[in-house]
Write an enzyme that holds these catalytic residues in place. Structure first.
Site, PDB file in Angstrom:
ATOM      1  N   SER A 224     -21.866  56.741 -25.278  1.00  0.00           N
ATOM      2  CA  SER A 224     -22.228  55.659 -24.355  1.00  0.00           C
ATOM      3  C   SER A 224     -23.745  55.562 -24.177  1.00  0.00           C
ATOM      4  O   SER A 224     -24.462  56.555 -24.336  1.00  0.00           O
ATOM      5  CB  SER A 224     -21.588  55.901 -22.987  1.00  0.00           C
ATOM      6  OG  SER A 224     -20.205  56.139 -23.115  1.00  0.00           O
TER       7      SER A 224
HETATM    8  N1  SAH Z   1     -18.121  60.593 -23.263  1.00  0.00           N
HETATM    9  C1  SAH Z   1     -18.470  60.435 -24.663  1.00  0.00           C
HETATM   10  C2  SAH Z   1     -18.262  59.032 -25.211  1.00  0.00           C
HETATM   11  C3  SAH Z   1     -16.849  58.701 -25.237  1.00  0.00           C
HETATM   12  S1  SAH Z   1     -16.325  57.383 -26.301  1.00  0.00           S
HETATM   13  C4  SAH Z   1     -19.878  60.905 -24.951  1.00  0.00           C
HETATM   14  O1  SAH Z   1     -20.579  61.339 -24.032  1.00  0.00           O
HETATM   15  O2  SAH Z   1     -20.273  60.888 -26.127  1.00  0.00           O
HETATM   16  C5  SAH Z   1     -14.610  57.506 -25.894  1.00  0.00           C
HETATM   17  C6  SAH Z   1     -13.896  58.694 -26.496  1.00  0.00           C
HETATM   18  O3  SAH Z   1     -12.566  58.704 -25.995  1.00  0.00           O
HETATM   19  C7  SAH Z   1     -13.788  58.633 -28.017  1.00  0.00           C
HETATM   20  O4  SAH Z   1     -14.317  59.806 -28.552  1.00  0.00           O
HETATM   21  C8  SAH Z   1     -12.275  58.542 -28.248  1.00  0.00           C
HETATM   22  O5  SAH Z   1     -11.848  59.198 -29.416  1.00  0.00           O
HETATM   23  C9  SAH Z   1     -11.726  59.218 -27.010  1.00  0.00           C
HETATM   24  N2  SAH Z   1     -10.335  58.892 -26.675  1.00  0.00           N
HETATM   25  C10 SAH Z   1      -9.681  57.713 -26.805  1.00  0.00           C
HETATM   26  N3  SAH Z   1      -8.413  57.830 -26.366  1.00  0.00           N
HETATM   27  C11 SAH Z   1      -8.266  59.118 -25.920  1.00  0.00           C
HETATM   28  C12 SAH Z   1      -7.171  59.860 -25.362  1.00  0.00           C
HETATM   29  N4  SAH Z   1      -5.993  59.308 -25.144  1.00  0.00           N
HETATM   30  N5  SAH Z   1      -7.377  61.154 -25.040  1.00  0.00           N
HETATM   31  C13 SAH Z   1      -8.594  61.746 -25.244  1.00  0.00           C
HETATM   32  N6  SAH Z   1      -9.651  61.098 -25.787  1.00  0.00           N
HETATM   33  C14 SAH Z   1      -9.489  59.797 -26.123  1.00  0.00           C
END
Ligand code: SAH
Length: 219
Positions: free
Chosen positions: A62
């Site tokens: 993000s």
């Molecule tokens: N917080 C992160 C950015 C997150 S992007 C950072 O600091 O870099 C959103 C993330 O959520 C992605 O990596 C995606 O793979 C994950 N995601 C999506 N659905 C999910 C689920 N059901 N359980 C766990 N992670 C999930």
């Protein structure tokens, strides 16, 4: 300009824009090296205030202003136990680790194996390996699934069509959860408060755009 100077400039700008408000969020963002969490080859863009792709998985780390907004709204204090859903690069998890301090605990759950590995390696090379527990699993039901009221704060960094009850149940009385709620392209940031009697209140905040929260059983 070296990374530290770029980091200081970005934090100063986010502060001037009124996005970084509290000294604790400012200190955390000055401490965690974002260049260590971006995908290889993108280090020169680490302090541009924009989301960046992580690997070929269509997921993103993000934008710094978004991370700052979430951390300010979560009001994370030393000693707290925090769940993050969507570890991605591990950057936000490292910031949360700074906010809870050594007496706190961070659990972060990631669905995509390659990213769980990426985050684990980023966190260990930057010294957060012992302070953040990265779990490779579907976090849409929290962690561990079915467990009740274990977290002071929950931060969901992927967009959900609705508010998962399982996550609300894992929030302690007095707890706060933040999550983007809505469709695949745009969502509202929603803040959930659970009071000391367990009653739940919802507050709808800004429009945001996060990648979707996926279910582990859907490819
Ligand atoms: N917080 C992160 C950015 C997150 S992007 C950072 O600091 O870099 C959103 C993330 O959520 C992605 O990596 C995606 O793979 C994950 N995601 C999506 N659905 C999910 C689920 N059901 N359980 C766990 N992670 C999930």
């Amino acid at each position: 300009m070296d990374f530290e100077e770029q980091r200081r400039n970005l934090v100063a700008r986010l502060k001037a824009e009124g996005i970084i408000i509290s000294p604790s969020v400012e200190k955390a963002m000055l401490t965690v090296p974002r260049e260590e969490f971006v995908w290889a080859g993108l280090e020169s863009q680490a302090y541009v205030d924009a989301p960046l792709p992580i690997s070929d998985t269509a997921q993103t780390i993000s934008a710094p202003h978004m991370v700052a907004i979430m951390l300010e709204k979560l009001d994370i204090k030393p000693g707290m136990t925090v769940l993050e859903v969507g570890t991605g690069s591990g950057y936000n998890a490292a910031l949360i680790a700074e906010l809870v301090g050594l007496e706190g605990k961070v659990v972060s759950i990631e669905l995509i194996p390659k990213l769980a590995e990426f985050a684990t390696s980023n966190l260990s090379k930057t010294g957060y390996g012992q302070r953040v527990q990265v779990i490779h699993a579907d976090g849409s039901f929290g962690y561990p699934r079915g467990q009740e009221a274990v977290y002071d704060r929950i931060c969901v960094t992927a967009a959900s069509a609705s508010i998962p009850n399982e996550l609300v149940n894992q929030l302690k009385p007095g707890g706060i959860m933040l999550l983007p709620v809505g469709g695949p392209f745009a969502q509202r940031l929603v803040r959930i408060f659970k009071d000391d009697r367990g009653e739940v209140f919802r507050e709808t905040l800004d429009w945001v755009s996060f990648v979707p929260l996926r279910r582990g059983d859907v490819k």
